[in-house]
Every structure is written in C-alpha cells, then in structure tokens.
Motif scaffolding. Sequence first.
Motif, PDB file in Angstrom:
ATOM      1  N   GLU A 100       0.498  -1.028  -0.046  1.00 21.80           N
ATOM      2  CA  GLU A 100      -0.050  -0.503   0.303  1.00 21.80           C
ATOM      3  C   GLU A 100       0.968   1.196   0.298  1.00 21.80           C
ATOM      4  N   GLU A 101       0.541   1.656   0.937  1.00 21.48           N
ATOM      5  CA  GLU A 101       1.671   3.463   1.401  1.00 21.48           C
ATOM      6  C   GLU A 101       2.902   3.165   2.071  1.00 21.48           C
ATOM      7  N   PHE A 102       3.810   1.810   1.915  1.00 23.81           N
ATOM      8  CA  PHE A 102       4.776   1.649   2.567  1.00 23.81           C
ATOM      9  C   PHE A 102       5.374   0.658   1.387  1.00 23.81           C
ATOM     10  N   ILE A 103       7.077   1.395   1.846  1.00 23.51           N
ATOM     11  CA  ILE A 103       7.960  -0.049   1.441  1.00 23.51           C
ATOM     12  C   ILE A 103       8.118  -0.821   3.020  1.00 23.51           C
ATOM     13  N   GLN A 104       8.019  -2.422   2.222  1.00 25.96           N
ATOM     14  CA  GLN A 104       8.453  -3.390   3.739  1.00 25.96           C
ATOM     15  C   GLN A 104       9.514  -4.065   3.193  1.00 25.96           C
ATOM     16  N   ILE A 105      10.678  -4.072   4.142  1.00 21.67           N
ATOM     17  CA  ILE A 105      11.925  -5.259   3.839  1.00 21.67           C
ATOM     18  C   ILE A 105      11.912  -5.738   4.898  1.00 21.67           C
ATOM     19  N   ARG A 106      11.599  -6.983   4.383  1.00 21.13           N
ATOM     20  CA  ARG A 106      11.493  -8.230   5.052  1.00 21.13           C
ATOM     21  C   ARG A 106      13.195  -9.565   5.244  1.00 21.13           C
ATOM     22  N   ILE A 107      13.515  -9.403   6.524  1.00 21.16           N
ATOM     23  CA  ILE A 107      14.974 -10.225   5.917  1.00 21.16           C
ATOM     24  C   ILE A 107      14.544 -11.172   7.115  1.00 21.16           C
ATOM     25  N   GLN A 108      14.242 -12.362   6.404  1.00 22.77           N
ATOM     26  CA  GLN A 108      14.811 -14.071   7.248  1.00 22.77           C
ATOM     27  C   GLN A 108      15.716 -14.566   7.348  1.00 22.77           C
ATOM     28  N   ASN A 109      15.628 -14.965   8.596  1.00 25.92           N
ATOM     29  CA  ASN A 109      17.136 -16.480   8.350  1.00 25.92           C
ATOM     30  C   ASN A 109      16.445 -17.569   9.747  1.00 25.92           C
ATOM     31  N   PRO A 110      17.570 -18.515   9.849  1.00 32.47           N
ATOM     32  CA  PRO A 110      16.754 -19.501  10.960  1.00 32.47           C
ATOM     33  C   PRO A 110      17.734 -18.420  12.264  1.00 32.47           C
ATOM     34  N   GLY A 111      17.101 -19.417  13.121  1.00 33.07           N
ATOM     35  CA  GLY A 111      17.423 -18.766  14.572  1.00 33.07           C
ATOM     36  C   GLY A 111      16.523 -18.910  15.352  1.00 33.07           C
ATOM     37  N   ARG A 112      16.298 -18.797  17.074  1.00 32.30           N
ATOM     38  CA  ARG A 112      14.903 -18.271  17.675  1.00 32.30           C
ATOM     39  C   ARG A 112      15.007 -16.990  18.889  1.00 32.30           C
ATOM     40  N   LEU A 113      14.842 -16.707  18.623  1.00 35.94           N
ATOM     41  CA  LEU A 113      13.789 -15.112  19.067  1.00 35.94           C
ATOM     42  C   LEU A 113      13.366 -15.600  20.516  1.00 35.94           C
ATOM     43  N   ASP A 114      14.577 -14.259  21.610  1.00 36.23           N
ATOM     44  CA  ASP A 114      13.833 -15.371  23.278  1.00 36.23           C
ATOM     45  C   ASP A 114      13.511 -13.879  23.439  1.00 36.23           C
ATOM     46  N   ALA A 115      11.739 -13.800  23.306  1.00 35.61           N
ATOM     47  CA  ALA A 115      11.584 -12.998  23.545  1.00 35.61           C
ATOM     48  C   ALA A 115      11.489 -13.016  25.534  1.00 35.61           C
ATOM     49  N   ARG A 116      12.006 -13.640  26.512  1.00 32.07           N
ATOM     50  CA  ARG A 116      12.320 -12.607  27.465  1.00 32.07           C
ATOM     51  C   ARG A 116      13.553 -11.823  27.692  1.00 32.07           C
ATOM     52  N   ILE A 117      14.430 -12.004  26.893  1.00 34.27           N
ATOM     53  CA  ILE A 117      15.704 -10.933  25.977  1.00 34.27           C
ATOM     54  C   ILE A 117      15.535 -10.338  25.355  1.00 34.27           C
ATOM     55  N   PRO A 118      15.069  -8.754  25.772  1.00 33.55           N
ATOM     56  CA  PRO A 118      14.928  -7.641  24.742  1.00 33.55           C
ATOM     57  C   PRO A 118      16.367  -7.461  23.112  1.00 33.55           C
ATOM     58  N   VAL A 119      15.297  -7.515  22.148  1.00 29.88           N
ATOM     59  CA  VAL A 119      16.588  -7.245  21.056  1.00 29.88           C
ATOM     60  C   VAL A 119      17.251  -5.731  21.361  1.00 29.88           C
ATOM     61  N   SER A 120      18.778  -6.046  21.404  1.00 27.28           N
ATOM     62  CA  SER A 120      19.176  -4.825  21.780  1.00 27.28           C
ATOM     63  C   SER A 120      20.696  -4.551  20.573  1.00 27.28           C
ATOM     64  N   GLY A 121      21.727  -3.585  21.103  1.00 25.21           N
ATOM     65  CA  GLY A 121      22.532  -4.051  20.370  1.00 25.21           C
ATOM     66  C   GLY A 121      23.332  -2.444  19.256  1.00 25.21           C
ATOM     67  N   LEU A 122      24.410  -2.482  18.728  1.00 24.96           N
ATOM     68  CA  LEU A 122      24.451  -1.156  18.387  1.00 24.96           C
ATOM     69  C   LEU A 122      23.731  -0.689  16.700  1.00 24.96           C
ATOM     70  N   GLY A 123      23.311  -2.007  16.149  1.00 25.33           N
ATOM     71  CA  GLY A 123      22.716  -2.166  15.119  1.00 25.33           C
ATOM     72  C   GLY A 123      21.309  -1.915  15.351  1.00 25.33           C
ATOM     73  N   LEU A 124      20.965  -2.734  16.223  1.00 24.43           N
ATOM     74  CA  LEU A 124      19.724  -2.319  15.728  1.00 24.43           C
ATOM     75  C   LEU A 124      18.859  -1.056  16.515  1.00 24.43           C
ATOM     76  N   ALA A 125      19.392  -0.546  17.647  1.00 19.62           N
ATOM     77  CA  ALA A 125      19.398   0.557  18.209  1.00 19.62           C
ATOM     78  C   ALA A 125      19.266   1.776  17.853  1.00 19.62           C
ATOM     79  N   ASN A 126      20.463   1.886  16.806  1.00 20.65           N
ATOM     80  CA  ASN A 126      21.165   2.717  15.778  1.00 20.65           C
ATOM     81  C   ASN A 126      19.994   3.687  14.488  1.00 20.65           C
ATOM     82  N   LEU A 127      19.531   1.910  14.053  1.00 19.52           N
ATOM     83  CA  LEU A 127      18.268   1.968  13.116  1.00 19.52           C
ATOM     84  C   LEU A 127      17.410   2.337  13.469  1.00 19.52           C
ATOM     85  N   ALA A 128      17.083   1.811  15.036  1.00 17.98           N
ATOM     86  CA  ALA A 128      15.317   1.868  15.394  1.00 17.98           C
ATOM     87  C   ALA A 128      14.981   3.870  15.232  1.00 17.98           C
ATOM     88  N   GLU A 129      16.612   4.729  16.342  1.00 10.46           N
ATOM     89  CA  GLU A 129      16.488   5.606  16.477  1.00 10.46           C
ATOM     90  C   GLU A 129      16.630   6.504  15.326  1.00 10.46           C
TER      91      GLU A 129
END
Length: 351
Positions: A291-320
Amino acid sequence: MKNRLSLYWKCQLAGWSLAALYWGYTGISGGRFNVAVGILQFVTDVAVYSLITHLYRNFARRHHWTDLEINPLLKRIIPAAFVLGFIYLVVTAAKILLFQVWFDTGPQLNGYQFIQLNGVTLFMAGIRLMSIWLLAYHLYHYAQREVKSTRENARLEIMTRDARLSNLSTQLNPHLLFNSLNTIKALVVDEPDSARRAIDLLSDLLRTGLYAGDDVLISVKEELGLVRDYLELEKLRFEERLTYQIDMDDTLASVRILRLSIQTLVENALKHGIATTKAGGLVHIQISRQEEFIQIRIQNPGRLDARIPVSGLGLANLAERLQLTFTDKASLNVTNEPEGIVSATLRIPNA
C-alpha cells in the motif's frame, strides 16, 4: 528601479481611506454635501491620521514596544489609546472648525462651544479608532515575532536532527568495517586465497558504499550493492553454512531508503542467526510495496528469546534513525516465525 510602498504604508493608506470614505458617506447621506469640500476632507483625513499613527509607530519602535510580551505591552498601549484619542479629538476639532470658517460648511461655533457639543463624542470615537489601529499594529508584530520564533525553533530542530543522524550513520561505518576485518583475520592463516578475495570485497565495500557520502537516504539499488558485497565477504567465512536470496520488485530500485538499513538487518541476521546455528541456513531478503509503505523483510534461521530484549548498536541505531527521519510513520519489528525462522520487518513510508 521603482520604489514600492511597504506593507505598512499600504495598510495605513487603505485603513484610513476606508474610514474617510465612511465619513464621506455619512456626509452625503446627511443631505448637504459639497464635492470639493468632501474631497479635501478625504485627503486631509488620510494624511493627518496617517501622520498621527506613524508618529506613534516611530515612538513605539524607538522604545522597543514591538518586542514586548502581551502583559507589559497592554500596560503601555491602553494609556496610549487614551493619549491618541485625545490627539484625535484636538486635531479633528481644529480641522472641522477651520473648514467651517473657510467654506462656511455649518453654524459658526467657537472652539469652546464646539467642544461642549461634540467633545465627548469625538474623544470616544478617537479612542475606538486608535484602539483598533493599536491592536492591529501590535498583533501583526506579535504574530510576526511568533512566526519567526517558530521558524527559528524548527530550523534548530532540523539542524539538531541532521547532526544526530549524521552522528548515528558515522557510528555504523567503523562498526561494519571492524566486523569485516574480523572476517579477514579469521581467513588469513588457513585460507590466504579467500583472505585476498575478502580484502578485495572490503575495498569494494569502502569504495561503493561504506564511505560514499553523508546522505541519509540512498536508493534501494545502492543499498543492495553494498549488501551483496557484504554477504559475499561473509560467505567466505561461513562457506556452505550461508546462502542468501534477494527478492525485490524491480520498480523499487530507485526508491530512497535509510542508508545502511538493510545492511544493519542482514548483519544482525548473520550475527544472531547464521553464526549461532551449526547448520547455518538461508538469509532471505524481500523488498516489496505494501500500500503506502515499502516493506523490507529479512528472514534467517534462529530463535528469538522473547524474555531477552533485542539490543545492540545496529538495531538500536537503526530504530533511532527511523524515528528521527520518519517519526512514527516507520516501524521495525523482530519476531519469531514458524519452523525456527526469525523475521525482521522494516516498514517505511513510500514518499
């Protein structure tokens, strides 16, 4: 070059002309009206009252009344309205008496008699007219000051935002460079040929995208060129453990996105997915229009532990950077998908 009237003088002449025309209309409707006297009355009204208010303007500017806030300003313009109203009374009475003498336009009254009959009316009319003029003049300057202040604040906010974006983008360059150097370091001893190829790829990374400029937004095509070089570089390290696939709508190649946005998500997929999974797997990059958005999706094998917040320079930098550039119009989500797949989805407005 022709001198043009300023906005101030246009308003002065237009306002007092309208008032003088109204007074002329009341004279015509009164029955007895001399055209020559009416024209002279009109000209003198516009000239005299423009002069009075212009003298006030000079006084107010000299004492910086136009820079005052509302409360201190009111303490000055309320008495000023009475003073100007009194000046209006004196000037108007003198003008009317002179016209009576010169043109025999009415009963011959002396100054005292005229003031007794018309003084209060003229004084109240003067206060009313001058109050209107004062409010219009000072409200205009107050509004202009607020507009200027808003523009200046907006300019400073943009400068601050751009500085933060530049700083955040600059942080990513050495971050990606160090990761690439670690890959080369791992190959130097055991696989010198692969290490040489890795150095060539790193050179391409530096030349084609990593230090290509300070642009906040680049095209999808440029970003994917950087991503492909990076993935080929990392494949030398992971070998058969890493495969990748890029699916993109060709019409989106020229769409502008945040610099190093896909790269950051791919780097995160390798660090937290491929590197932590013994068998490795596929990094799947999908770029599509939603629709009115560009969607970029990256998929990879693994498992995200919901109890541990995703952090790190890269994602925090991108979010900001997303927040600074698109405010609340963009989003970044990292979620678990079925069959042991982690999906990072970036949605940005399609400007």
